[in-house]
Structures are given as C-alpha cells and as structure tokens.
Write a protein that holds these residues in place. Structure first.
Motif, mmCIF file in Angstrom:
data_model
loop_
_atom_site.group_PDB
_atom_site.id
_atom_site.type_symbol
_atom_site.label_atom_id
_atom_site.label_comp_id
_atom_site.label_asym_id
_atom_site.label_seq_id
_atom_site.Cartn_x
_atom_site.Cartn_y
_atom_site.Cartn_z
ATOM 1 N N TRP A 33 45.497 41.092 43.201
ATOM 2 C CA TRP A 33 45.541 42.295 42.372
ATOM 3 C C TRP A 33 46.887 42.990 42.489
ATOM 4 N N ALA A 86 46.237 41.468 37.376
ATOM 5 C CA ALA A 86 46.018 40.360 38.294
ATOM 6 C C ALA A 86 47.222 39.437 38.289
ATOM 7 N N THR A 102 46.908 36.593 40.053
ATOM 8 C CA THR A 102 46.225 35.306 40.097
ATOM 9 C C THR A 102 44.897 35.437 39.369
ATOM 10 N N SER A 103 44.329 34.312 39.000
ATOM 11 C CA SER A 103 43.037 34.337 38.338
ATOM 12 C C SER A 103 42.109 33.378 39.073
ATOM 13 N N PRO A 104 40.956 33.807 39.498
ATOM 14 C CA PRO A 104 40.468 35.184 39.441
ATOM 15 C C PRO A 104 41.077 36.000 40.571
ATOM 16 N N ALA A 105 41.106 37.298 40.402
ATOM 17 C CA ALA A 105 41.605 38.201 41.434
ATOM 18 C C ALA A 105 40.434 39.001 41.985
ATOM 19 N N GLU A 106 40.544 39.369 43.235
ATOM 20 C CA GLU A 106 39.545 40.233 43.851
ATOM 21 C C GLU A 106 39.680 41.629 43.249
#
Length: 171
Positions: free
Chosen positions: A88, A123, A125-129
């Motif tokens: 995130w 984000a 990255t995917s998925p992001a926290e």
C-alpha cells in the motif's frame, strides 16, 4: 575429481578441487548475510529542527511536505520495514516532529511523521493489504556527499538495509 591429502599414516582427508572451492566461496558470498548488517546506522545529533521543513521526494511520485509548524502533507508514501511488503501507499495529512528518541537502530535525531487523516490510498502491488490509519514513520537522517540532509527509512526486511531515501526538492 577430489584430491586426497594424507595427514598421517592411515589418515586421509578429501579436499575438493580448486574450482569447487571457488564456487562454494562465491555462493557463500552471494547468499551469506552482510557482515555489516548489524552495525550502527550513522546518526545525526547536531542538526536543528529548522533544517527539516521543506518538500521531499522519492520514487513513483512520493512527496512529503513538512511544514515549519509541525504539519505534514503526504502523497504516495510507502510503509517502512515489513509494512513495505504489504504494497500500500498512503496519502493524507498529519504531524511531524524532530525527536531524540532512541529507535531500534541508533540514537541521534529522527523525524517522526504520523499520518492522521487519509485522503487516498494506492497499491504498489496487486493485491495489496489494507492500508492502516493512523500510520507512523520514523525517518533516519543523514547527509549526502554535498552535505545536504536526506530523510530515509529501511524497507522490506530491516536486516537487508534497503533504504527508501527522500531528497529535498528545490524551493
């Protein structure tokens, strides 16, 4: 083929050929821990609060504006240490202070920035926290080769000493 070294009558030790030993040494060098990873991080202790305010930038549009009155504006700032791996990025407003508080890395002065109002998350990255709120960063301080102040924190595994460096932008 291994070579054999005789140590005493009836005793022998197998020794790998020089190429194998060199390859083993190379692999240990590439995979072993940095021998300086636990050294103290240089700390600035002689700086003044008036040196910190300004606009600071990093990669991918990260901008942090630290105002003289202690307020802060943050745009696309990643999490530090292990939180960086969550992917995130936060934007919003908050407060900053220059502290002498000792952190896990070293003494000296640090910039502590707390985001209290989030205006956006993105984000990396995917998925992001999910991004937390509030969130507090502790920036280490150092000077570059020209003596200019830099703010930075470690990202990912703190032992790796990967630094996320923010540099002051021209006014």
């Amino acid at each position: 083929m291994d070579t054999v070294t005789t140590l005493a009558p009836g005793l022998a030790r197998r020794r790998p050929p020089a190429r194998a030993a060199a390859l083993l040494a190379l692999l240990l060098t590439l995979t072993a821990c940095d021998p300086h990873m636990y050294d103290d991080v240089p700390a600035l202790s002689d700086m003044r609060r008036s040196e910190v305010p300004g606009s600071w930038r990093c990669v991918d549009g990260t901008t942090v504006v630290l105002h003289p009155d202690g307020k802060a504006d943050v745009r696309f700032l990643d999490g530090q240490e292990w939180d960086f791996d969550d992917g995130w990025r936060l934007s919003g407003t908050g407060r900053w202070d220059l502290t002498d508080e000792r952190t896990g890395w070293n003494g000296g002065r640090h910039v502590r920035l707390t985001l209290t109002s989030r205006t956006a998350t993105t984000a990396r990255t995917s998925p992001a926290e999910p991004a937390p709120l509030p969130y507090t960063w502790t920036f280490e301080l150092r000077r570059d080769a020209e003596g200019a102040l830099e703010l930075y924190f470690f990202f990912g595994d703190p032992d790796s000493r990967s630094a996320y460096v923010l540099q002051r932008t021209a006014p």
